[in-house]
Design a protein around this motif. Structure first.
Motif, PDB file in Angstrom:
ATOM      1  N   GLY A  86      30.613 -19.263 -45.615  1.00 48.00           N
ATOM      2  CA  GLY A  86      31.395 -18.114 -46.019  1.00 48.00           C
ATOM      3  C   GLY A  86      30.530 -16.890 -46.272  1.00 48.00           C
ATOM      4  O   GLY A  86      29.352 -16.831 -45.907  1.00 48.00           O
ATOM      5  N   THR A  87      31.133 -15.928 -46.922  1.00 44.77           N
ATOM      6  CA  THR A  87      30.450 -14.676 -47.241  1.00 44.77           C
ATOM      7  C   THR A  87      30.438 -14.503 -48.752  1.00 44.77           C
ATOM      8  O   THR A  87      30.974 -15.331 -49.494  1.00 44.77           O
ATOM      9  CB  THR A  87      31.195 -13.496 -46.591  1.00 44.77           C
ATOM     10  OG1 THR A  87      32.521 -13.432 -47.129  1.00 44.77           O
ATOM     11  CG2 THR A  87      31.258 -13.637 -45.082  1.00 44.77           C
ATOM     12  N   GLU A  88      29.844 -13.407 -49.240  1.00 46.43           N
ATOM     13  CA  GLU A  88      29.815 -13.170 -50.681  1.00 46.43           C
ATOM     14  C   GLU A  88      31.219 -12.983 -51.231  1.00 46.43           C
ATOM     15  O   GLU A  88      31.536 -13.442 -52.324  1.00 46.43           O
ATOM     16  CB  GLU A  88      28.964 -11.930 -50.988  1.00 46.43           C
ATOM     17  CG  GLU A  88      27.497 -12.153 -50.758  1.00 46.43           C
ATOM     18  CD  GLU A  88      26.675 -10.910 -51.057  1.00 46.43           C
ATOM     19  OE1 GLU A  88      27.183  -9.961 -51.684  1.00 46.43           O
ATOM     20  OE2 GLU A  88      25.515 -10.890 -50.640  1.00 46.43           O
TER      21      GLU A  88
ATOM     22  N   PRO B 253      33.390 -17.102 -50.471  1.00 50.59           N
ATOM     23  CA  PRO B 253      32.389 -18.162 -50.321  1.00 50.59           C
ATOM     24  C   PRO B 253      32.936 -19.470 -49.747  1.00 50.59           C
ATOM     25  O   PRO B 253      32.177 -20.265 -49.194  1.00 50.59           O
ATOM     26  CB  PRO B 253      31.874 -18.369 -51.749  1.00 50.59           C
ATOM     27  CG  PRO B 253      32.922 -17.821 -52.638  1.00 50.59           C
ATOM     28  CD  PRO B 253      33.641 -16.766 -51.854  1.00 50.59           C
TER      29      PRO B 253
ATOM     30  N   MET C  91      23.812 -19.303 -50.676  1.00 50.48           N
ATOM     31  CA  MET C  91      25.075 -19.877 -50.243  1.00 50.48           C
ATOM     32  C   MET C  91      24.835 -21.255 -49.641  1.00 50.48           C
ATOM     33  O   MET C  91      24.141 -21.388 -48.657  1.00 50.48           O
ATOM     34  CB  MET C  91      25.714 -18.983 -49.186  1.00 50.48           C
ATOM     35  CG  MET C  91      26.410 -17.786 -49.752  1.00 50.48           C
ATOM     36  SD  MET C  91      27.207 -16.864 -48.472  1.00 50.48           S
ATOM     37  CE  MET C  91      26.135 -15.448 -48.396  1.00 50.48           C
TER      38      MET C  91
ATOM     39  N   PHE D  99      34.034 -19.393 -38.857  1.00 52.16           N
ATOM     40  CA  PHE D  99      35.150 -19.251 -39.784  1.00 52.16           C
ATOM     41  C   PHE D  99      36.327 -20.158 -39.415  1.00 52.16           C
ATOM     42  O   PHE D  99      37.221 -20.356 -40.225  1.00 52.16           O
ATOM     43  CB  PHE D  99      35.591 -17.788 -39.867  1.00 52.16           C
ATOM     44  CG  PHE D  99      34.529 -16.920 -40.463  1.00 52.16           C
ATOM     45  CD1 PHE D  99      34.201 -17.032 -41.804  1.00 52.16           C
ATOM     46  CD2 PHE D  99      33.833 -16.023 -39.683  1.00 52.16           C
ATOM     47  CE1 PHE D  99      33.202 -16.244 -42.366  1.00 52.16           C
ATOM     48  CE2 PHE D  99      32.840 -15.236 -40.228  1.00 52.16           C
ATOM     49  CZ  PHE D  99      32.524 -15.341 -41.579  1.00 52.16           C
TER      50      PHE D  99
ATOM     51  N   LEU E 173      27.461 -19.904 -38.554  1.00 56.76           N
ATOM     52  CA  LEU E 173      28.586 -19.838 -39.471  1.00 56.76           C
ATOM     53  C   LEU E 173      29.843 -19.613 -38.646  1.00 56.76           C
ATOM     54  O   LEU E 173      29.967 -18.640 -37.914  1.00 56.76           O
ATOM     55  CB  LEU E 173      28.401 -18.703 -40.478  1.00 56.76           C
ATOM     56  CG  LEU E 173      29.544 -18.484 -41.462  1.00 56.76           C
ATOM     57  CD1 LEU E 173      29.751 -19.716 -42.329  1.00 56.76           C
ATOM     58  CD2 LEU E 173      29.292 -17.263 -42.324  1.00 56.76           C
TER      59      LEU E 173
END
Length: 186
Positions: free
Chosen positions: A5-7, A10, A1, A26, A24
C-alpha cells in the motif's frame, strides 16, 4: 511499510512474492495452488514456477463409446479410472455417438437445432453454409438451369422493365419520352 500500500492507504495492495519482482500491485492475484500473492505478470502457475501446477488443473477427454466429454481434475493417471466410472454410471450410451452431419461432400459440420436448414427445392437437410441450392448441388436447381440460361425469367423481367415509362420511376430529373425504349437481353 511491511505489507504494501501507500502512506495514505497502508492496507491497499500487496507486493508480488515472485523472487526478483516484488512489485506493488493494487489488484494482486492469489495462486490457488501455492497460496502466494503475485502481480499480473506472474499470476499464472507457469510464470512463477509454481511447485503444484496441477492443483486445479482441469482437462476434458472424450468418451470413445458415446462421444460425451468427461472432465478430469488432477493427474493424468486418473483418466482410465474416470472413463471406467463413466461407462458404469449409465450415462454412457452408444446411441449418442452418431450425430447427423451435413451431407455435402467434404463438409463435416454436425447438424444441430440451430445450424440446420431444409432446402425448399430438394428437401435436403444441410448446414447453414450450404443452404443455397448452388452450394449443395441441389437436384431441382440443376434441372431448372436450362430455363435460366434460355432467359425464362430474364424475358419476364426485361419485358416488365421496358414497359415502364420514365415518369413511373419517381425521379423528376429524367426526361420523359413518348416512346417506350426496348431492351434486348443477351
Amino acid at each position: 511499510m511491511a505489507g504494501g500500500g501507500t502512506e495514505a492507504f497502508p492496507d491497499l495492495g500487496k507486493h508480488c512474492q515472485f523472487s526478483g519482482c516484488h512489485q506493488l500491485d493494487f489488484l494482486p492475484f492469489k495462486c490457488q495452488a501455492c497460496l502466494k500473492v503475485f502481480c499480473l505478470e506472474h499470476k499464472s502457475c507457469k510464470s512463477h514456477d509454481c511447485p503444484k501446477p496441477e492443483h486445479n488443473n482441469r482437462k476434458l477427454i472424450i468418451c470413445e463409446i458415446c462421444s460425451t466429454s468427461v472432465e478430469i481434475t488432477g493427474k493424468e493417471d486418473q483418466e482410465k479410472i474416470i472413463l471406467e466410472k463413466h461407462d458404469k454410471s449409465g450415462d454412457c450410451d452408444p446411441r449418442k455417438k452418431k450425430k447427423p452431419t451435413c451431407p455435402v461432400r467434404r463438409c463435416k459440420e454436425i447438424l444441430t437445432f440451430s445450424n440446420r436448414t431444409v432446402c425448399k427445392t430438394c428437401r435436403l437437410e444441410v448446414c447453414l453454409k450450404h443452404r443455397f441450392p448452388a452450394d449443395h448441388a441441389c437436384k431441382q436447381a440443376s434441372s431448372s438451369a436450362p430455363e435460366a440460361t434460355s432467359g425464362g425469367w430474364n424475358k419476364k423481367f426485361f419485358a416488365a422493365f421496358s414497359s415502364r415509362n420514365a415518369k413511373d420511376c419517381g425521379k423528376s430529373g429524367w426526361p420523359s419520352s413518348t416512346t417506350t425504349p426496348s431492351l434486348k437481353a443477351y
